[in-house]
Design a protein around this motif. Structure first.
Motif, short mmCIF file in Angstrom:
data_model
loop_
_atom_site.label_atom_id
_atom_site.label_comp_id
_atom_site.label_asym_id
_atom_site.label_seq_id
_atom_site.Cartn_x
_atom_site.Cartn_y
_atom_site.Cartn_z
N SER A 11 1.55 3.85 -2.66
CA SER A 11 1.53 4.61 -2.69
C SER A 11 2.29 5.39 -4.12
N ARG A 13 1.76 9.14 -4.31
CA ARG A 13 2.82 10.22 -3.65
C ARG A 13 3.94 11.18 -3.71
N ALA A 14 4.53 11.91 -3.34
CA ALA A 14 5.23 12.60 -3.62
C ALA A 14 6.19 12.21 -2.06
N ASP A 15 5.06 13.03 -1.31
CA ASP A 15 5.61 12.23 0.03
C ASP A 15 5.78 11.19 1.16
N ARG A 16 5.28 10.35 0.61
CA ARG A 16 4.71 9.07 0.85
C ARG A 16 5.80 8.60 2.38
N MET A 17 4.47 9.02 3.52
CA MET A 17 4.96 8.50 4.71
C MET A 17 4.82 6.69 5.02
N ARG A 20 8.04 4.16 5.24
CA ARG A 20 8.00 3.48 6.41
C ARG A 20 7.34 2.49 6.96
N SER A 150 3.40 8.97 11.02
CA SER A 150 4.06 10.04 11.32
C SER A 150 4.62 10.04 13.43
N ALA A 155 11.40 8.21 9.48
CA ALA A 155 11.77 8.06 8.35
C ALA A 155 13.02 7.25 7.96
#
Length: 196
Positions: A11, A13-17, A20, A150, A155
């Motif tokens: 990924s 993306r800025a907010d990579r989930m 985790r 999530s 995190a």
């Protein structure tokens, strides 16, 4: 002998989930005695595919490409962590893998998928299975499907709640399957050179 496992994550993306899940896999594989290494497509930053590694004259490939080729060749197996974008694979992960071909041959691969929703990235994972097979890897039958991401991992990549408990229960079989194929492939390569 500890299995050298590369864990690929793609990924941008800025907010990579999904990081985790990648971190979780690296930690759990290490706890089992493997030698995992995270290969983060965003951190490596390869350009969109123009020329495959094998298309460069020997010794002229860009340094990140040369280093990654060496790591892939030295690995015993691979784990691909894939999110799902519009029912398909992440372009960053696909771009990273497409830079190579022969380097992947004759090693096992496992797929861990994730999404923000209840489908857990399984559609992308299914597509990855055929892609990895075409690229010369044996894809193990055990998979991990994590979603909502999530609600499964915090995190720090640690399991949380009932979804995290389910992931912990599933991980053992996933890792055992990969380890069996990793050992089998290593033994076969030592016994007989691959046919091509």
């Amino acid at each position: 002998m500890a299995d050298k496992i590369l864990v690929f994550y793609g990924s941008y993306r800025a907010d990579r989930m999904g990081i985790r899940l990648a971190d979780y896999l690296v930690a759990r594989l290490a706890a089992r005695g493997a030698q995992p290494e995270l290969i983060d497509a965003k951190a490596i930053g390869l350009p969109m595919l123009d020329r495959m590694y094998k298309e460069y004259p020997k010794g002229t490939a860009p340094q990140p490409l040369e280093e990654l080729a060496g790591k892939i060749r030295a690995a015993d197996g691979f784990v691909f962590v894939t999110g799902e974008y519009n029912w398909g694979p992440q372009p960053g992960l696909k771009n990273l893998t497409d830079h190579f071909l022969e380097e992947w041959f004759w090693r096992p691969a496992a797929i861990a998928s994730y999404s923000a929703g209840r489908f857990s990235g399984v559609r992308s994972g299914t597509i990855w299975h055929s892609i990895l097979s075409e690229m010369g890897m044996v894809v193990v039958s055990s998979t991990l499907a994590v979603g909502p991401i999530s609600q499964t991992l915090d995190a720090a990549g640690e399991p949380t709640g009932p979804a995290g408990d389910a992931l912990e229960r599933s991980f053992g079989r996933f890792a055992d399957d990969l380890a069996w194929w990793t050992e089998a492939a290593r033994a076969q390569r030592a016994r007989q050179a691959p046919p091509f």
